[in-house]
Design a protein around this motif. Structure first.
Motif, PDB file in Angstrom:
ATOM      1  N   SER A 202      39.294  65.742  77.963  1.00  0.00           N
ATOM      2  CA  SER A 202      39.330  67.081  77.379  1.00  0.00           C
ATOM      3  C   SER A 202      37.909  67.472  76.990  1.00  0.00           C
ATOM      4  N   LYS A 203      37.663  68.714  76.671  1.00  0.00           N
ATOM      5  CA  LYS A 203      36.322  69.207  76.340  1.00  0.00           C
ATOM      6  C   LYS A 203      36.371  69.988  75.037  1.00  0.00           C
ATOM      7  N   GLU A 204      35.261  69.900  74.297  1.00  0.00           N
ATOM      8  CA  GLU A 204      35.100  70.706  73.100  1.00  0.00           C
ATOM      9  C   GLU A 204      33.680  71.267  73.068  1.00  0.00           C
ATOM     10  N   GLN A 205      33.496  72.414  72.428  1.00  0.00           N
ATOM     11  CA  GLN A 205      32.187  73.052  72.318  1.00  0.00           C
ATOM     12  C   GLN A 205      31.658  72.847  70.903  1.00  0.00           C
ATOM     13  N   VAL A 206      30.445  72.291  70.815  1.00  0.00           N
ATOM     14  CA  VAL A 206      29.844  72.015  69.514  1.00  0.00           C
ATOM     15  C   VAL A 206      28.401  72.541  69.515  1.00  0.00           C
ATOM     16  N   PRO A 207      27.902  73.094  68.394  1.00  0.00           N
ATOM     17  CA  PRO A 207      26.490  73.495  68.302  1.00  0.00           C
ATOM     18  C   PRO A 207      25.607  72.267  68.180  1.00  0.00           C
ATOM     19  N   VAL A 208      24.496  72.255  68.913  1.00  0.00           N
ATOM     20  CA  VAL A 208      23.619  71.084  68.897  1.00  0.00           C
ATOM     21  C   VAL A 208      22.160  71.410  68.551  1.00  0.00           C
ATOM     22  N   GLU A 209      21.713  72.690  68.663  1.00  0.00           N
ATOM     23  CA  GLU A 209      20.303  72.971  68.440  1.00  0.00           C
ATOM     24  C   GLU A 209      20.098  74.462  68.204  1.00  0.00           C
ATOM     25  N   ARG A 210      19.140  74.791  67.306  1.00  0.00           N
ATOM     26  CA  ARG A 210      18.715  76.167  67.117  1.00  0.00           C
ATOM     27  C   ARG A 210      17.354  76.358  67.792  1.00  0.00           C
ATOM     28  N   VAL A 211      17.220  77.403  68.569  1.00  0.00           N
ATOM     29  CA  VAL A 211      15.976  77.701  69.272  1.00  0.00           C
ATOM     30  C   VAL A 211      15.539  79.104  68.880  1.00  0.00           C
ATOM     31  N   ARG A 212      14.314  79.236  68.385  1.00  0.00           N
ATOM     32  CA  ARG A 212      13.828  80.547  67.971  1.00  0.00           C
ATOM     33  C   ARG A 212      12.396  80.751  68.474  1.00  0.00           C
ATOM     34  N   LEU A 213      11.970  82.024  68.521  1.00  0.00           N
ATOM     35  CA  LEU A 213      10.600  82.381  68.863  1.00  0.00           C
ATOM     36  C   LEU A 213       9.849  82.679  67.571  1.00  0.00           C
TER      37      LEU A 213
END
Length: 245
Positions: A202-213
């Motif tokens: 099965s699959k799940e979506q998780v936040p792993v990183e914040r990317v900003r300029l």
């Protein structure tokens, strides 16, 4: 500020500093009152344009060849201005604006309606001119930075332990006199249920990183090369009229 004629002449082009010692610009012109006393100077601030800010010589000081003013740089640069290179007298309205800007009391007796640019003629004279380099900065677009997010496929290889049942046949001899065993001849069947595991994905979506300029302003020195013109004044004096040493 009472200056000698030589000091007044030396003011032209000298650096002007504020009360903290920061450079404001350089002296462009000197104005004197009706009595010939120098009272105002125009300051070339280096900002692109054709006007020079006015500043009072009252309470000014000459220090190591530089003119020190008891005001902040912002006050001098925001003062009423005159056109670069002008030799027009200051009229009553300009003087009123200047005294109000610097919060100075009007002189007593009242100032004459006009003040002339300082001049000390000693016979025929020529005005020598030269070009000065005015270098400023101008902001312009330099591109656009963007963050884009898109989906890519990635092959993942892993292992997972799974269990399953295996059956083996065990044979045990029965000892004589074992009462748990019963003799009997005939057909009979026994069964055991077997179990086996298999992988389940099965699959799940998780936040792993914040990317900003983030934008940082970087100051660097860039060379500016330009050719300036200046005038030279040469005196053709007969030998008999030259001073003897």
């Amino acid at each position: 500020m009472r200056l000698t004629e030589q000091q007044i002449r030396s003011l032209y082009g000298q650096d002007v500093q504020d009360r903290s010692g920061a450079k404001i610009g350089s002296v462009g012109q000197v104005w004197a009152d009706a009595a010939g006393e120098p009272t105002w100077v125009s300051v070339k601030t280096g900002v692109m344009g054709h006007h020079e800010s006015m500043a009072p010589l009252q309470s000014a000081r000459m220090q190591q060849g530089k003119l020190g003013l008891p005001y902040d740089k912002a006050m001098v640069r925001g003062a009423p201005s005159v056109e670069t290179g002008t030799d027009e007298p200051l009229d009553a309205q300009q003087l009123t604006q200047l005294y109000a800007h610097y919060q100075l009391p009007p002189p007593t007796p009242p100032a004459p309606p006009r003040q002339q640019a300082a001049g000390y003629p000693r016979g025929p004279e020529l005005t020598r001119s030269e070009e000065r380099l005015l270098v400023g900065t101008e902001s312009e677009p330099a591109g656009t930075a963007r963050l884009r997010k898109h989906v890519v496929d990635e092959d993942v290889h892993t292992t997972v332990p799974v269990e399953h049942d295996e059956v083996r046949v065990e044979r045990e001899p029965i000892a004589p006199g074992d009462r748990r065993a019963r003799a009997g001849i005939g057909d009979e069947q026994q069964e055991v249920r077997l179990r086996a595991e298999h992988p389940v994905v099965s699959k799940e979506q998780v936040p792993v990183e914040r990317v900003r300029l983030t934008r940082d302003e970087v100051v660097e020195d860039q060379p500016v090369d330009e050719r300036l013109r200046r005038e030279r004044v040469e005196a053709d004096v007969p030998q008999s009229a030259r001073p003897r040493r």
